[in-house]
Design a protein around this motif. Structure first.
Motif, PDB file in Angstrom:
ATOM      1  N   HIS A  29      10.451 -49.485 -28.709  1.00 26.75           N
ATOM      2  CA  HIS A  29      11.309 -48.676 -29.571  1.00 26.75           C
ATOM      3  C   HIS A  29      12.739 -48.782 -29.046  1.00 26.75           C
ATOM      4  O   HIS A  29      12.959 -49.117 -27.882  1.00 26.75           O
ATOM      5  CB  HIS A  29      10.838 -47.214 -29.566  1.00 26.75           C
ATOM      6  CG  HIS A  29      11.460 -46.362 -30.634  1.00 26.75           C
ATOM      7  ND1 HIS A  29      11.627 -46.791 -31.921  1.00 26.75           N
ATOM      8  CD2 HIS A  29      11.978 -45.094 -30.602  1.00 26.75           C
ATOM      9  CE1 HIS A  29      12.202 -45.839 -32.638  1.00 26.75           C
ATOM     10  NE2 HIS A  29      12.427 -44.801 -31.862  1.00 26.75           N
ATOM     11  N   SER A  30      13.699 -48.450 -29.903  1.00 22.44           N
ATOM     12  CA  SER A  30      15.107 -48.556 -29.522  1.00 22.44           C
ATOM     13  C   SER A  30      15.552 -47.436 -28.588  1.00 22.44           C
ATOM     14  O   SER A  30      16.635 -47.481 -28.006  1.00 22.44           O
ATOM     15  CB  SER A  30      15.967 -48.534 -30.790  1.00 22.44           C
ATOM     16  OG  SER A  30      15.655 -47.377 -31.547  1.00 22.44           O
ATOM     17  N   GLU A 103       9.201 -39.082 -35.889  1.00 23.43           N
ATOM     18  CA  GLU A 103       9.641 -39.700 -37.145  1.00 23.43           C
ATOM     19  C   GLU A 103       9.523 -41.229 -37.039  1.00 23.43           C
ATOM     20  O   GLU A 103       9.091 -41.882 -37.969  1.00 23.43           O
ATOM     21  CB  GLU A 103      11.088 -39.280 -37.422  1.00 23.43           C
ATOM     22  CG  GLU A 103      11.457 -39.310 -38.888  1.00 23.43           C
ATOM     23  CD  GLU A 103      10.730 -38.251 -39.716  1.00 23.43           C
ATOM     24  OE1 GLU A 103      10.209 -37.283 -39.142  1.00 23.43           O
ATOM     25  OE2 GLU A 103      10.680 -38.411 -40.951  1.00 23.43           O
ATOM     26  N   LYS A 104       9.923 -41.755 -35.880  1.00 20.07           N
ATOM     27  CA  LYS A 104       9.827 -43.183 -35.575  1.00 20.07           C
ATOM     28  C   LYS A 104       9.513 -43.321 -34.097  1.00 20.07           C
ATOM     29  O   LYS A 104       9.904 -42.453 -33.325  1.00 20.07           O
ATOM     30  CB  LYS A 104      11.167 -43.881 -35.877  1.00 20.07           C
ATOM     31  CG  LYS A 104      11.410 -44.146 -37.349  1.00 20.07           C
ATOM     32  CD  LYS A 104      12.703 -44.914 -37.507  1.00 20.07           C
ATOM     33  CE  LYS A 104      13.077 -45.036 -38.987  1.00 20.07           C
ATOM     34  NZ  LYS A 104      14.472 -45.414 -39.165  1.00 20.07           N
ATOM     35  N   PRO A 105       8.912 -44.384 -33.639  1.00 19.63           N
ATOM     36  CA  PRO A 105       8.368 -45.482 -34.420  1.00 19.63           C
ATOM     37  C   PRO A 105       7.015 -45.121 -35.040  1.00 19.63           C
ATOM     38  O   PRO A 105       6.489 -44.029 -34.758  1.00 19.63           O
ATOM     39  CB  PRO A 105       8.195 -46.582 -33.365  1.00 19.63           C
ATOM     40  CG  PRO A 105       7.885 -45.826 -32.107  1.00 19.63           C
ATOM     41  CD  PRO A 105       8.686 -44.553 -32.197  1.00 19.63           C
ATOM     42  N   LYS A 106       6.467 -46.000 -35.814  1.00 20.09           N
ATOM     43  CA  LYS A 106       5.115 -45.802 -36.356  1.00 20.09           C
ATOM     44  C   LYS A 106       4.135 -45.873 -35.183  1.00 20.09           C
ATOM     45  O   LYS A 106       4.108 -46.843 -34.437  1.00 20.09           O
ATOM     46  CB  LYS A 106       4.790 -46.902 -37.369  1.00 20.09           C
ATOM     47  CG  LYS A 106       5.403 -46.638 -38.733  1.00 20.09           C
ATOM     48  CD  LYS A 106       4.495 -45.726 -39.565  1.00 20.09           C
ATOM     49  CE  LYS A 106       5.192 -45.182 -40.797  1.00 20.09           C
ATOM     50  NZ  LYS A 106       5.715 -43.804 -40.642  1.00 20.09           N
ATOM     51  N   HIS A 110      -0.740 -47.886 -32.177  1.00 19.80           N
ATOM     52  CA  HIS A 110      -0.870 -47.664 -30.733  1.00 19.80           C
ATOM     53  C   HIS A 110      -1.882 -46.572 -30.368  1.00 19.80           C
ATOM     54  O   HIS A 110      -2.155 -46.343 -29.189  1.00 19.80           O
ATOM     55  CB  HIS A 110       0.495 -47.289 -30.153  1.00 19.80           C
ATOM     56  CG  HIS A 110       1.571 -48.269 -30.488  1.00 19.80           C
ATOM     57  ND1 HIS A 110       1.647 -49.523 -29.919  1.00 19.80           N
ATOM     58  CD2 HIS A 110       2.588 -48.199 -31.375  1.00 19.80           C
ATOM     59  CE1 HIS A 110       2.687 -50.174 -30.426  1.00 19.80           C
ATOM     60  NE2 HIS A 110       3.266 -49.388 -31.316  1.00 19.80           N
ATOM     61  N   THR A 135       4.769 -37.489 -38.967  1.00 18.42           N
ATOM     62  CA  THR A 135       6.220 -37.349 -38.959  1.00 18.42           C
ATOM     63  C   THR A 135       6.518 -35.881 -39.281  1.00 18.42           C
ATOM     64  O   THR A 135       5.622 -35.113 -39.630  1.00 18.42           O
ATOM     65  CB  THR A 135       6.900 -38.233 -40.028  1.00 18.42           C
ATOM     66  OG1 THR A 135       6.619 -37.668 -41.315  1.00 18.42           O
ATOM     67  CG2 THR A 135       6.401 -39.670 -39.971  1.00 18.42           C
ATOM     68  N   GLU A 145      14.894 -37.426 -35.505  1.00 18.42           N
ATOM     69  CA  GLU A 145      14.765 -38.412 -34.409  1.00 18.42           C
ATOM     70  C   GLU A 145      15.551 -38.029 -33.162  1.00 18.42           C
ATOM     71  O   GLU A 145      16.011 -38.870 -32.407  1.00 18.42           O
ATOM     72  CB  GLU A 145      15.167 -39.815 -34.871  1.00 18.42           C
ATOM     73  CG  GLU A 145      14.260 -40.349 -35.972  1.00 18.42           C
ATOM     74  CD  GLU A 145      14.700 -41.725 -36.458  1.00 18.42           C
ATOM     75  OE1 GLU A 145      14.808 -42.635 -35.622  1.00 18.42           O
ATOM     76  OE2 GLU A 145      14.953 -41.859 -37.667  1.00 18.42           O
TER      77      GLU A 145
END
Ligand code: MG
Length: 163
Positions: A29-30, A103-106, A110, A135, A145
């Motif tokens: 993830h970012s 909310e993110k990531p999906k 996992h 979410t 997020e």
């Protein structure tokens, strides 16, 4: 048979430059979760549920964020310590259920890997560990997020004949 139920909740802030660790695994993830340890909210919520079931306080009591020895700690190691405490008191885990709010990531791809990791950490069959992800529909801190939260419940059992 004695039974006890406990619940746990945790939330950590999402920031850039940190790995995202959930259920003991790193998820691409970012951004990642900020915390003194690895900030694994799912594992933290589960630990609080386990401790709560036996009225043993919370993880902040055992692993205070002010203590440098827990800096960057792998939360699975902390979970093992909490589990040991429960076993020493003559209890075992019947099952755990949990929800991650992100909310993110999906997270769906996992979930089984997280379950497997927690299953091996707790020496508990995978079908006794529920992990769900949802979410927050864009609402509040998790929906915007700004963070990821987790809720968990745990049912502990004690065989009366062993008391
Ligand atoms: Mg935490």
């Amino acid at each position: 048979m004695n039974i006890r139920i406990g619940n746990g909740y945790d939330i950590h802030r999402l920031v850039t430059g940190r790995p995202l660790i959930l259920g003991g695994i790193e998820i691409p993830h970012s951004s990642g979760l900020l915390g003194h340890s690895d900030a694994d909210v799912l594992t933290h919520a589960i630990m609080d549920a386990l401790l709560g079931a036996l009225s043993l306080g919370d993880i902040g009591h055992y692993f205070p964020p002010t203590d440098p020895q827990w800096e960057g700690a792998n939360s699975l190691v902390l979970l093992q310590q909490v589990h040991k405490l429960i076993l020493e008191k003559g209890w075992q885990i019947n099952n755990i259920d949990s929800v991650i709010v992100a909310e993110k990531p999906k997270l769906k791809p996992h979930i089984l890997t997280m379950r497997d990791k927690l299953s091996r950490t707790l020496n508990l069959e995978p079908d006794r560990i529920g992990i769900k992800a949802t979410t927050n529909e864009g609402l509040d801190a998790t929906g915007k997020e700004e963070g990821i939260a987790a809720y968990a419940v745990a049912l502990l059992i004690q065989d009366k004949s062993e008391e």
